[in-house]
Design a protein around this motif. Sequence first.
Motif, PDB file in Angstrom:
ATOM      1  N   GLY A 156      -3.085   3.844   0.825  1.00 19.36           N
ATOM      2  CA  GLY A 156      -2.792   3.369  -0.524  1.00 19.36           C
ATOM      3  C   GLY A 156      -3.342   4.313  -1.581  1.00 19.36           C
ATOM      4  O   GLY A 156      -2.687   4.578  -2.603  1.00 19.36           O
ATOM      5  N   THR A 157      -4.530   4.825  -1.325  1.00 23.50           N
ATOM      6  CA  THR A 157      -5.141   5.772  -2.269  1.00 23.50           C
ATOM      7  C   THR A 157      -4.318   7.052  -2.338  1.00 23.50           C
ATOM      8  O   THR A 157      -4.071   7.597  -3.422  1.00 23.50           O
ATOM      9  CB  THR A 157      -6.578   6.094  -1.814  1.00 23.50           C
ATOM     10  OG1 THR A 157      -7.293   4.871  -1.663  1.00 23.50           O
ATOM     11  CG2 THR A 157      -7.294   6.976  -2.813  1.00 23.50           C
ATOM     12  N   VAL A 158      -3.887   7.524  -1.170  1.00 23.22           N
ATOM     13  CA  VAL A 158      -3.071   8.749  -1.142  1.00 23.22           C
ATOM     14  C   VAL A 158      -1.786   8.539  -1.928  1.00 23.22           C
ATOM     15  O   VAL A 158      -1.368   9.405  -2.717  1.00 23.22           O
ATOM     16  CB  VAL A 158      -2.771   9.151   0.318  1.00 23.22           C
ATOM     17  CG1 VAL A 158      -1.742  10.274   0.365  1.00 23.22           C
ATOM     18  CG2 VAL A 158      -4.040   9.593   1.017  1.00 23.22           C
ATOM     19  N   LYS A 159      -1.168   7.368  -1.719  1.00 19.02           N
ATOM     20  CA  LYS A 159       0.083   7.099  -2.448  1.00 19.02           C
ATOM     21  C   LYS A 159      -0.149   7.097  -3.952  1.00 19.02           C
ATOM     22  O   LYS A 159       0.624   7.671  -4.718  1.00 19.02           O
ATOM     23  CB  LYS A 159       0.656   5.739  -2.008  1.00 19.02           C
ATOM     24  CG  LYS A 159       1.356   5.793  -0.673  1.00 19.02           C
ATOM     25  CD  LYS A 159       1.996   4.455  -0.365  1.00 19.02           C
ATOM     26  CE  LYS A 159       2.698   4.502   0.983  1.00 19.02           C
ATOM     27  NZ  LYS A 159       3.292   3.212   1.341  1.00 19.02           N
ATOM     28  N   THR A 160      -1.227   6.441  -4.358  1.00 18.17           N
ATOM     29  CA  THR A 160      -1.531   6.397  -5.797  1.00 18.17           C
ATOM     30  C   THR A 160      -1.750   7.804  -6.351  1.00 18.17           C
ATOM     31  O   THR A 160      -1.220   8.160  -7.417  1.00 18.17           O
ATOM     32  CB  THR A 160      -2.796   5.538  -6.028  1.00 18.17           C
ATOM     33  OG1 THR A 160      -2.580   4.255  -5.460  1.00 18.17           O
ATOM     34  CG2 THR A 160      -3.097   5.385  -7.499  1.00 18.17           C
ATOM     35  N   TRP A 161      -2.542   8.583  -5.635  1.00 16.14           N
ATOM     36  CA  TRP A 161      -2.823   9.960  -6.108  1.00 16.14           C
ATOM     37  C   TRP A 161      -1.531  10.780  -6.162  1.00 16.14           C
ATOM     38  O   TRP A 161      -1.312  11.551  -7.104  1.00 16.14           O
ATOM     39  CB  TRP A 161      -3.836  10.641  -5.175  1.00 16.14           C
ATOM     40  CG  TRP A 161      -5.229  10.116  -5.327  1.00 16.14           C
ATOM     41  CD1 TRP A 161      -5.690   9.276  -6.300  1.00 16.14           C
ATOM     42  CD2 TRP A 161      -6.343  10.394  -4.473  1.00 16.14           C
ATOM     43  NE1 TRP A 161      -7.016   9.009  -6.098  1.00 16.14           N
ATOM     44  CE2 TRP A 161      -7.454   9.688  -4.997  1.00 16.14           C
ATOM     45  CE3 TRP A 161      -6.532  11.159  -3.336  1.00 16.14           C
ATOM     46  CZ2 TRP A 161      -8.711   9.725  -4.411  1.00 16.14           C
ATOM     47  CZ3 TRP A 161      -7.779  11.208  -2.745  1.00 16.14           C
ATOM     48  CH2 TRP A 161      -8.863  10.497  -3.280  1.00 16.14           C
ATOM     49  N   LEU A 162      -0.709  10.593  -5.137  1.00 18.51           N
ATOM     50  CA  LEU A 162       0.539  11.353  -5.069  1.00 18.51           C
ATOM     51  C   LEU A 162       1.472  10.956  -6.210  1.00 18.51           C
ATOM     52  O   LEU A 162       2.090  11.827  -6.860  1.00 18.51           O
ATOM     53  CB  LEU A 162       1.199  11.083  -3.706  1.00 18.51           C
ATOM     54  CG  LEU A 162       2.204  12.097  -3.179  1.00 18.51           C
ATOM     55  CD1 LEU A 162       1.626  13.500  -3.192  1.00 18.51           C
ATOM     56  CD2 LEU A 162       2.617  11.720  -1.753  1.00 18.51           C
ATOM     57  N   HIS A 163       1.567   9.657  -6.480  1.00 16.74           N
ATOM     58  CA  HIS A 163       2.437   9.186  -7.565  1.00 16.74           C
ATOM     59  C   HIS A 163       1.959   9.745  -8.908  1.00 16.74           C
ATOM     60  O   HIS A 163       2.762  10.216  -9.711  1.00 16.74           O
ATOM     61  CB  HIS A 163       2.433   7.656  -7.614  1.00 16.74           C
ATOM     62  CG  HIS A 163       3.058   7.029  -6.410  1.00 16.74           C
ATOM     63  ND1 HIS A 163       3.269   5.673  -6.296  1.00 16.74           N
ATOM     64  CD2 HIS A 163       3.517   7.560  -5.237  1.00 16.74           C
ATOM     65  CE1 HIS A 163       3.828   5.408  -5.128  1.00 16.74           C
ATOM     66  NE2 HIS A 163       3.969   6.535  -4.462  1.00 16.74           N
ATOM     67  N   ARG A 164       0.657   9.672  -9.112  1.00 18.65           N
ATOM     68  CA  ARG A 164       0.127  10.175 -10.386  1.00 18.65           C
ATOM     69  C   ARG A 164       0.320  11.681 -10.499  1.00 18.65           C
ATOM     70  O   ARG A 164       0.603  12.214 -11.574  1.00 18.65           O
ATOM     71  CB  ARG A 164      -1.351   9.821 -10.519  1.00 18.65           C
ATOM     72  CG  ARG A 164      -1.556   8.337 -10.748  1.00 18.65           C
ATOM     73  CD  ARG A 164      -3.015   7.967 -10.826  1.00 18.65           C
ATOM     74  NE  ARG A 164      -3.185   6.525 -10.958  1.00 18.65           N
ATOM     75  CZ  ARG A 164      -4.336   5.894 -10.798  1.00 18.65           C
ATOM     76  NH1 ARG A 164      -5.435   6.582 -10.502  1.00 18.65           N
ATOM     77  NH2 ARG A 164      -4.414   4.597 -10.931  1.00 18.65           N
ATOM     78  N   ALA A 165       0.115  12.383  -9.382  1.00 20.08           N
ATOM     79  CA  ALA A 165       0.297  13.838  -9.388  1.00 20.08           C
ATOM     80  C   ALA A 165       1.733  14.185  -9.753  1.00 20.08           C
ATOM     81  O   ALA A 165       1.982  15.055 -10.612  1.00 20.08           O
ATOM     82  CB  ALA A 165      -0.057  14.423  -8.019  1.00 20.08           C
ATOM     83  N   ARG A 166       2.680  13.492  -9.130  1.00 17.33           N
ATOM     84  CA  ARG A 166       4.102  13.748  -9.427  1.00 17.33           C
ATOM     85  C   ARG A 166       4.397  13.485 -10.896  1.00 17.33           C
ATOM     86  O   ARG A 166       5.062  14.278 -11.569  1.00 17.33           O
ATOM     87  CB  ARG A 166       4.981  12.827  -8.586  1.00 17.33           C
ATOM     88  CG  ARG A 166       5.281  13.343  -7.221  1.00 17.33           C
ATOM     89  CD  ARG A 166       6.460  12.569  -6.635  1.00 17.33           C
ATOM     90  NE  ARG A 166       6.355  12.534  -5.196  1.00 17.33           N
ATOM     91  CZ  ARG A 166       6.015  11.462  -4.494  1.00 17.33           C
ATOM     92  NH1 ARG A 166       5.750  10.327  -5.101  1.00 17.33           N
ATOM     93  NH2 ARG A 166       5.939  11.529  -3.183  1.00 17.33           N
ATOM     94  N   LYS A 167       3.903  12.371 -11.373  1.00 17.63           N
ATOM     95  CA  LYS A 167       4.219  11.983 -12.750  1.00 17.63           C
ATOM     96  C   LYS A 167       3.618  12.966 -13.756  1.00 17.63           C
ATOM     97  O   LYS A 167       4.281  13.385 -14.707  1.00 17.63           O
ATOM     98  CB  LYS A 167       3.696  10.566 -13.009  1.00 17.63           C
ATOM     99  CG  LYS A 167       4.481   9.812 -14.030  1.00 17.63           C
ATOM    100  CD  LYS A 167       4.083   8.362 -14.099  1.00 17.63           C
ATOM    101  CE  LYS A 167       4.810   7.705 -15.260  1.00 17.63           C
ATOM    102  NZ  LYS A 167       4.407   6.322 -15.446  1.00 17.63           N
TER     103      LYS A 167
END
Lengths: 181, 230
Positions: A156-167
Amino acid sequence: MSVDVSELELVQGCLAGKVACQRQFVEQFEGMIFGLCLRMLGRRHDAEDVAQEVFLRAFRNLHRWDQERPLRPWLLTIAANRCRTHLEERGRRPTPTDLQADWLPERRRPGGRDDAEEIQQALATLRPDYQQCFVLFYQQELSVQEVAEVLDCPEGTVKTWLHRARKEMAEYLRKRDIDQD
Amino acid sequence: MTCLDFENRVQELLDLRQTELPGELSAHATHCAECHKLWGHLQQLQHSVAAWQTWSPTVTLADAVLQRLPVDFETTANRQIVTTRPACSPLSGFVVLLASAATLLIALGIGWRISSNATYANRQPSAAALAANHLVSVTALAPAADRQLDVLLHGARDAYAALASQAWQEVSTTNVLLPPTDSAAPFSGDDPAASVPETLSRPLAPYGRELRDTVDSWLLQVFQNQDSST
């Protein structure tokens, strides 16, 4: 993920002190490790230093490697940790601006834009943990689950970081487009 | 579908490396300008990343690493030798255990002593003990007259008051739950014996029976001595 038998033999050869195996070990993984370090650190010289450290640490701790698990994520974990440490140390030192992204000049086009350069510059604006996630997911092409294993954190943390990074990166690219237009 | 739903589902698609929007998301993007723009930026990012991730820098690290490797291993080996502890004898574990137990006992003893001193730091010779001694010495006189009986009774009342006062001090010291108004000594005054109450106040109540029994036994002893002497 299953362990490659050839990797196991290679590691056993390294542990036995066979120079040929050690050389083969470095040559087999140097592209992966150096690629990660270069994209994380943005400077070729730093990336080479850190990549060498990664291999030296790997050799030193090779006997601790769990042979039931694949070698690649184990090496990437060492590399990610070394890059993070290097970035933290760099944060405490003054940054020479003329050395920023010194691995990219040969790819620049006069008056034009290079996608790789744009991405690298956008990446440099991210937090180190976002950077690690992004590089491991896109450059190393690991799955979210594998990134979580390498970084030793929940999916879940990886997904959050990845989403924020993309955005954040998409927003960076959008602003660059507006500035250039 | 809200814009937040759209963004979350798009991110999930990108996590799975899918680049095509399914019908529902596509329909939302067609009607929502903001989401359409967001999807456009993310697509542009994906396109740029494709160029970025395929570029592989060339490097040759093997020579440099192998050159440093023997030195590094040697250093590690030396460090290991330096940090290697001498082998322990079979008795060393027992000795360590014994020393730990002794240290623990000493620490407990010191702690108990400190605690004891702290609780009774200002403790003076027991007034009750002094009064009791006085009573014994008076009783030993073997009184034969009424005047001497009055002296004995006076001594007994002093002892009673002293015991009550002593009990009060102990209760005040140990019972931290006492309200501030109760902390004044109830038997203070020039003549403590004159203020001995018929019934003891609440904090002293647990001691009342014991006090009365003690003083009664002393009084009985006094009268018996008086009877035997007269």
